[in-house]
Design an enzyme around this catalytic site. Structure first.
Site, PDB file in Angstrom:
ATOM      1  CE  LYS A  73     -65.610  51.897   2.345  1.00 18.47           C
ATOM      2  NZ  LYS A  73     -66.459  52.863   3.034  1.00 18.47           N
ATOM      3  CB  THR A  74     -68.010  52.547  -4.169  1.00 12.68           C
ATOM      4  OG1 THR A  74     -68.194  51.629  -3.095  1.00 12.68           O
ATOM      5  CG2 THR A  74     -68.436  51.882  -5.463  1.00 12.68           C
ATOM      6  CG  ASP A 109     -66.282  48.491  -3.353  1.00 13.02           C
ATOM      7  OD1 ASP A 109     -65.871  48.880  -2.239  1.00 13.02           O
ATOM      8  OD2 ASP A 109     -67.250  49.026  -3.933  1.00 13.02           O
ATOM      9  CD  GLU A 110     -69.086  46.767   0.279  1.00 13.85           C
ATOM     10  OE1 GLU A 110     -68.842  46.536   1.480  1.00 13.85           O
ATOM     11  OE2 GLU A 110     -69.945  47.577  -0.097  1.00 13.85           O
ATOM     12  CD  GLN A 123     -69.921  49.907   5.550  1.00 11.94           C
ATOM     13  OE1 GLN A 123     -70.818  49.607   4.783  1.00 11.94           O
ATOM     14  NE2 GLN A 123     -69.119  50.927   5.321  1.00 11.94           N
ATOM     15  NE  ARG A 127     -75.390  51.205   4.012  1.00 11.12           N
ATOM     16  CZ  ARG A 127     -74.190  51.482   3.534  1.00 11.12           C
ATOM     17  NH1 ARG A 127     -73.992  51.560   2.237  1.00 11.12           N
ATOM     18  NH2 ARG A 127     -73.168  51.690   4.339  1.00 11.12           N
TER      19      ARG A 127
HETATM   20  P1  ATP Z   1     -70.026  52.370   1.716  1.00 11.64           P
HETATM   21  O1  ATP Z   1     -69.072  52.249   2.868  1.00 11.64           O
HETATM   22  O2  ATP Z   1     -71.425  52.446   2.186  1.00 11.64           O
HETATM   23  O3  ATP Z   1     -69.779  51.377   0.647  1.00 11.64           O
HETATM   24  P2  ATP Z   1     -68.512  54.279   0.187  1.00 11.64           P
HETATM   25  O4  ATP Z   1     -67.386  54.659   1.068  1.00 11.64           O
HETATM   26  O5  ATP Z   1     -68.243  53.309  -0.877  1.00 11.64           O
HETATM   27  O6  ATP Z   1     -69.750  53.824   1.081  1.00 11.64           O
HETATM   28  P3  ATP Z   1     -69.604  55.881  -1.919  1.00 11.64           P
HETATM   29  O7  ATP Z   1     -70.790  55.061  -2.157  1.00 11.64           O
HETATM   30  O8  ATP Z   1     -68.488  55.813  -2.877  1.00 11.64           O
HETATM   31  O9  ATP Z   1     -69.076  55.615  -0.433  1.00 11.64           O
HETATM   32  O10 ATP Z   1     -70.009  57.403  -1.738  1.00 11.64           O
HETATM   33  C1  ATP Z   1     -71.094  57.789  -0.920  1.00 11.64           C
HETATM   34  C2  ATP Z   1     -71.817  58.948  -1.540  1.00 11.64           C
HETATM   35  O11 ATP Z   1     -71.026  60.111  -1.498  1.00 11.64           O
HETATM   36  C3  ATP Z   1     -72.142  58.722  -3.002  1.00 11.64           C
HETATM   37  O12 ATP Z   1     -73.390  59.292  -3.276  1.00 11.64           O
HETATM   38  C4  ATP Z   1     -71.033  59.451  -3.719  1.00 11.64           C
HETATM   39  O13 ATP Z   1     -71.425  59.868  -4.986  1.00 11.64           O
HETATM   40  C5  ATP Z   1     -70.808  60.635  -2.791  1.00 11.64           C
HETATM   41  N1  ATP Z   1     -69.433  61.171  -2.826  1.00 11.64           N
HETATM   42  C6  ATP Z   1     -68.295  60.488  -2.620  1.00 11.64           C
HETATM   43  N2  ATP Z   1     -67.216  61.302  -2.684  1.00 11.64           N
HETATM   44  C7  ATP Z   1     -67.677  62.533  -2.955  1.00 11.64           C
HETATM   45  C8  ATP Z   1     -67.050  63.833  -3.157  1.00 11.64           C
HETATM   46  N3  ATP Z   1     -65.733  63.996  -3.086  1.00 11.64           N
HETATM   47  N4  ATP Z   1     -67.860  64.873  -3.411  1.00 11.64           N
HETATM   48  C9  ATP Z   1     -69.203  64.713  -3.457  1.00 11.64           C
HETATM   49  N5  ATP Z   1     -69.840  63.548  -3.285  1.00 11.64           N
HETATM   50  C10 ATP Z   1     -69.090  62.460  -3.034  1.00 11.64           C
HETATM   51 MG    MG Z   2     -69.037  51.387  -1.236  1.00 11.87          MG
END
Ligand code: ATP
Ligand code: MG
Length: 774
Positions: free
Chosen positions: A37-38, A223-224, A255, A641
């Site tokens: 998402k981030t 975000d969040e 979350q 995490r």
């Molecule tokens: P959270 O819910 O914990 O905030 P998130 O959904 O924001 O998590 P991110 O932090 O954006 O997730 O991504 C999680 C991990 O996966 C990061 O290390 C990111 O670089 C990696 N990632 C995300 N999308 C891809 C992709 N399409 N290919 C490879 N790696 C990815």
């Molecule tokens: Mg995130």
């Protein structure tokens, strides 16, 4: 597709790309942890600028902590280069503070308003209670927390809802709240809640002001989003009103962990209703955690009712088993965590900086820190405020705030006699009474000290000296060119350092060092500010196109004097903002862990009463209450995490907050399928609940660091050892099938246990030794 575009989309999966490419109108990205998402937010911002040629100053991206904002900014610099300078990437609070400073005159403030923290707020509440003639009816803390709640809910005193004429407490809070707001305005100060609330009110009362910002920010991204509270959401709706604004929100209802700060998970669930026609994108692939970790997290969170079921899959391997670590007490826990960290680094090639230790409450960190220090494990305590919360640093900060804003009574009160200058309690009371009677700030009252009744000439003189000091500091601040110069001048004139050094004790020396550290922080701040200013000027210079006529495209931070800007930065340091140092293990609360990721995670204190927090265990239906649901989400955040290794650890007894407790294992552990801990399915060991209650004495006592579960428990495959509270535990009976323990009579293998079995069997009373856990 242009080359910029393909580069930005290259390593995104189809739904991620869909979210990045989404054209205009509202968009909700709702998905589980670690699904990118981030990453979607940062890519989308880059795409807007690079491919769709949106002016960077038109983009407002809001994240939850300063640390997250910094990370996002770093990523955007990598993607956009110098164009990233003009983006507004910040927390809700700091974005609001910047806008409020620009618009200060509309809200009874001047540009140099100061931001009060929790400690200052409490002082103001006490004074407000005194002014309103309400002394002992309610505790100041309780009133303050009610005021904060009102502010989070976007309500000023007049908007408060009392439950009727009998609502005495509500009426009390309302009166104090009113007096409190008056005092803040008189001191040219705001609290955290005001930063958002005053802006929302301003935008509400002055559509012309709102219009300027609405026209400017054509793209708002959050975000969040699951943790926004009503006042934050109100601000978003003002800047990006439904139905058709370009508002992009991303989050995960599982979350949502800031309910206690007024966050409302309904905001994310009801977004499509608030913004009809919003596109909803779901991301289902997790890129962060190995399968075993994801499965465990899923099992824990799926016990919550009222959540959106989310599929989350991963191409990552199953990975290692989770590890359950049982210890005699919290010291043994600390030692074993330290030992395992060192082993992981040596044998597992995991860097210290890719490991983290989490705990539920700050108080748990002390013992962990001690253990890590003894074992020479480098670590950082991620609790940003601790430096700025030290008494001497707060004293210095109070002087700095008085330099820019002498009307700040809470600060003046704090340093009236710091360092000691012989101004005693009686003089202070006379000064304060005089100020209240005359409607003056304390600083103004100092200037009129000759009119204070019953003040002897020695006291007059001392007050005069202090007044002179403030006048001189204030004059210096008017012309200070940088923050460090102002801090240095303040330290010299107040003799804060000098006094400590003269004292000579070790304690005083440390405090003096902290003050020098504050000077160092100011120097660092000045350097950064100078280079940011140059970068910003160059970015503006390099604009490919001028801003449209009449649209405000100036940096939000413009023309704030340096000391002011430094103070603002200090004030807005949050609980989760310390840098995770290079080459160091990070120690933090679960709340601070949001959004982060680590190769190895240690989740400590997994005991009922610690985590879940004892607060959640109270009430009629502790297992189905909202507090428990929130604790469960916190556990989900903690588990997710981890990329590769997840250690969950508990102690048989623990002293916390000065009490010795024998808590049963955390109920969340019972939700994790035993196989994930590496126990064999056909030889089920007792679940942790029974395990820790029935320690094999010798095993506990033999090993200094506390036994590991696989050594001490894996052979106990029946319920021979019933003791303590086993209610709720899942068990199996050869004839009756599986069920849950309702109550137990006696202890040991012959205890009589009442079990509710599934199907038609219903309640049965059976002997413990005929039951198998699981
Ligand atoms: P959270 O819910 O914990 O905030 P998130 O959904 O924001 O998590 P991110 O932090 O954006 O997730 O991504 C999680 C991990 O996966 C990061 O290390 C990111 O670089 C990696 N990632 C995300 N999308 C891809 C992709 N399409 N290919 C490879 N790696 C990815
Ligand atoms: Mg995130």
């Amino acid at each position: 597709m242009n080359p910029h575009e393909s580069a930005l989309l290259e390593d995104l999966n189809p739904p991620q790309a869909e979210a990045v490419l989404h054209g205009d109108g509202p968009l909700l990205v709702l998905s589980g942890a670690g699904s990118g998402k981030t990453r979607v937010i940062t890519r989308r911002v880059a795409h807007l600028v690079k491919v769709r040629h949106v002016f960077p100053w038109r983009i407002l991206a809001v994240t939850f902590t300063n640390k997250a904002a910094r990370e996002m900014r770093d990523r955007l610099f990598a993607l956009l280069g110098s164009q990233a300078n003009e983006l507004v990437v910040s927390t809700f609070h700091s974005a609001s503070a910047m806008i409020l400073r620009r618009e200060a005159e509309h809200v009874e403030l001047t540009k140099s308003f100061v931001i009060y923290d929790d400690g200052d707020q409490l002082n103001v509440v006490k004074r407000a209670m005194r002014d309103a003639g309400i002394e002992s009816m309610m505790q100041p803390r309780e009133i303050l927390s009610r005021i904060d709640q009102e502010k989070n809910a976007a309500r000023l005193p007049d908007d408060m809802r009392l439950s009727g004429p009998d609502d005495v407490k509500g009426a009390t809070v309302q009166r104090v709240y009113r007096a409190y707001q008056r005092l803040l305005r008189a001191a040219n100060a705001v609290d955290f809640g005001d930063l958002l609330l005053l802006l929302v009110k301003l935008f509400h009362d002055r559509p012309d002001v709102l219009e300027r910002y609405r026209t400017r920010f054509t793209h708002v991204l959050v975000d969040e989003f699951q943790d926004t509270n009503p006042v934050q959401y109100a601000l978003l709706r003002q800047l990006a009103p439904p139905p058709s604004s370009n508002l992009v929100v991303v989050g995960d209802d599982d979350q949502s962990i800031y309910r206690w700060r007024g966050a409302d998970v309904q905001n994310i669930l009801e977004f499509p209703m608030q913004y009809p026609g919003a596109r909803v994108v779901r991301l289902e692939q997790n890129y962060r955690s190995d399968q075993n970790i994801l499965t465990a997290a899923h099992e824990v969170i799926s016990k919550n009712s009222r959540r959106l079921e989310k599929k989350l899959w991963s191409e990552r391997p199953k990975g290692e088993n989770l590890e359950l670590m049982l210890h005699r007490d919290e010291r043994a826990e600390g030692q074993e965590v330290a030992r395992r960290i060192l082993a992981l680094q040596r044998e597992g090639f995991i860097k210290f900086s890719s490991m983290a230790v989490f705990y539920r409450t700050n108080a748990q960190s002390r013992v962990l820190e001690e253990a890590l220090r003894l074992a020479r494990v480098p670590y950082t305590l991620v609790s940003g405020r601790s430096f700025y919360d030290r008494a001497e640093v707060r004293d210095a900060a109070a002087y700095l705030r008085l330099m820019v804003n002498p009307r700040s009574d809470a600060d003046l009160e704090r340093v009236l006699n710091v360092p000691a200058r012989g101004i005693g309690g009686t003089t202070e009371e006379r000064l304060k009474d005089f100020a209240v009677q005359e409607g003056l700030s304390l600083f103004e009252a100092l200037a009129e000290r000759h009119r204070i009744p019953a003040l002897n000439s020695a006291a007059q003189k001392r007050l005069g000296g202090f007044h002179q000091l403030l006048v001189s500091l204030n004059a210096f601040a008017q012309t200070a060119k940088d923050a460090a110069g102002a801090v240095d001048q303040m330290l010299q004139e107040t003799k804060l350092v000098e006094t400590l050094v003269a004292d000579g004790s070790e304690e005083s020396n440390t405090r003096a060092e902290n003050l020098r550290e504050l000077l160092g922080a100011a120097q660092e701040f000045d350097l950064k500010r100078a280079s940011d200013a140059v970068a910003m000027a160059m970015a503006i210079e390099a604009r490919e196109e001028a801003a449209p006529e009449g649209v405000d495209s100036a940096p939000l931070t413009a023309d704030v004097p340096p000391l002011q800007a430094f103070l603002e930065q200090i004030s807005l340091v949050g609980d989760a903002d310390a840098e995770v140092g290079d080459g160091r293990v990070a120690l933090m609360t679960l709340h601070a862990a949001k959004g982060l990721e680590f190769d190895a995670v240690f989740l400590t204190g997994m005991e009922d009463g610690v985590f879940p927090h004892s607060r959640a265990l109270k009430g009629a239906e502790p297992d189905s209450g909202e507090e428990m649901a929130e604790e469960r989400r916190l556990c989900y955040v903690g588990f997710t995490r981890a990329r590769k290794r997840l250690f969950v650890s508990l102690a048989q007894c623990r002293s916390l907050f000065g009490e010795l407790k024998y808590n049963p294992p955390s109920r969340f552990l019972a939700d994790v399928p035993q196989v994930l801990f590496g126990f064999k399915e056909n030889d089920l060991p007792p679940p942790p609940r029974a395990a820790a209650m029935a320690p094999r004495r010798r095993a506990w006592d033999e090993e200094e660091t506390g036994p590991r579960v696989d050594r001490s428990y894996s052979q106990t495959s029946d319920m021979e050892a019933v003791s303590g509270d086993v209610r709720g535990m899942r068990v199996r009976h050869e004839q009756f099938g599986s069920g849950r323990i309702i109550s137990a009579d006696g202890s040991g293998p012959n205890a009589k246990v009442t079990v509710e079995f599934g199907g038609d069997v219903g309640l049965k009373r059976v002997i413990a030794r005929f039951l198998i856990p699981g």
